[in-house]
Write a protein that holds these residues in place. Structure first.
Motif, PDB file in Angstrom:
ATOM      1  N   LEU A  22       0.830  -1.202   0.000  1.00  0.00           N
ATOM      2  CA  LEU A  22       0.000   0.000   0.000  1.00  0.00           C
ATOM      3  C   LEU A  22       0.866   1.254   0.000  1.00  0.00           C
ATOM      4  O   LEU A  22       0.594   2.210  -0.727  1.00  0.00           O
ATOM      5  CB  LEU A  22      -0.940  -0.011   1.203  1.00  0.00           C
ATOM      6  CG  LEU A  22      -1.916   1.143   1.309  1.00  0.00           C
ATOM      7  CD1 LEU A  22      -2.864   1.143   0.120  1.00  0.00           C
ATOM      8  CD2 LEU A  22      -2.696   1.056   2.605  1.00  0.00           C
ATOM      9  N   TYR A  23       1.918   1.254   0.797  1.00  0.00           N
ATOM     10  CA  TYR A  23       2.847   2.382   0.827  1.00  0.00           C
ATOM     11  C   TYR A  23       3.494   2.587  -0.542  1.00  0.00           C
ATOM     12  O   TYR A  23       3.629   3.710  -1.016  1.00  0.00           O
ATOM     13  CB  TYR A  23       3.923   2.143   1.897  1.00  0.00           C
ATOM     14  CG  TYR A  23       4.937   3.245   1.996  1.00  0.00           C
ATOM     15  CD1 TYR A  23       4.622   4.449   2.611  1.00  0.00           C
ATOM     16  CD2 TYR A  23       6.224   3.087   1.482  1.00  0.00           C
ATOM     17  CE1 TYR A  23       5.555   5.468   2.710  1.00  0.00           C
ATOM     18  CE2 TYR A  23       7.160   4.089   1.567  1.00  0.00           C
ATOM     19  CZ  TYR A  23       6.819   5.282   2.188  1.00  0.00           C
ATOM     20  OH  TYR A  23       7.748   6.282   2.272  1.00  0.00           O
ATOM     21  N   LEU A  26       0.988   4.142  -2.915  1.00  0.00           N
ATOM     22  CA  LEU A  26       0.803   5.566  -2.607  1.00  0.00           C
ATOM     23  C   LEU A  26       1.989   6.404  -3.075  1.00  0.00           C
ATOM     24  O   LEU A  26       1.821   7.576  -3.411  1.00  0.00           O
ATOM     25  CB  LEU A  26       0.584   5.754  -1.099  1.00  0.00           C
ATOM     26  CG  LEU A  26      -0.728   5.186  -0.554  1.00  0.00           C
ATOM     27  CD1 LEU A  26      -0.769   5.325   0.966  1.00  0.00           C
ATOM     28  CD2 LEU A  26      -1.934   5.863  -1.186  1.00  0.00           C
ATOM     29  N   LYS A  27       3.168   5.816  -3.108  1.00  0.00           N
ATOM     30  CA  LYS A  27       4.357   6.524  -3.576  1.00  0.00           C
ATOM     31  C   LYS A  27       4.517   6.458  -5.094  1.00  0.00           C
ATOM     32  O   LYS A  27       5.443   7.038  -5.644  1.00  0.00           O
ATOM     33  CB  LYS A  27       5.624   5.943  -2.921  1.00  0.00           C
ATOM     34  CG  LYS A  27       5.758   6.279  -1.468  1.00  0.00           C
ATOM     35  CD  LYS A  27       6.031   7.754  -1.313  1.00  0.00           C
ATOM     36  CE  LYS A  27       6.383   8.093   0.101  1.00  0.00           C
ATOM     37  NZ  LYS A  27       6.754   9.484   0.255  1.00  0.00           N
TER      38      LYS A  27
END
Length: 71
Positions: A22-23, A26-27
């Motif tokens: 997920l990180y 998002l990046k």
């Protein structure tokens, strides 16, 4: 305090499994492509170290067979 640690420890693996991709999303990282590229590099490392692992296991086996290690 101990209760909080127990609660967090139950979910920490799931948090990593969901949180890291997920990180990355998002990046703006292409997570699957990055994973596949990392797996390719990991496989190359495995192929390079297999002869050394076989040699170490053979030496340990010879050492144990010679009586150098008594368990």
């Amino acid at each position: 305090m101990e209760n909080a640690v127990q609660i967090v420890s139950r979910y920490v693996i799931a948090l990593f499994i969901v949180g890291i991709p997920l990180y990355g999303v998002l990046k703006g990282v292409k997570v699957y492509e990055a994973f596949v590229e990392g797996a390719k590099e990991g496989w190359q490392v495995v192929v390079r170290i297999i002869p050394y692992l076989v040699a170490i296991l053979a030496v340990i086996g010879a050492f144990r067979a010679s009586g150098g290690w008594s368990s």
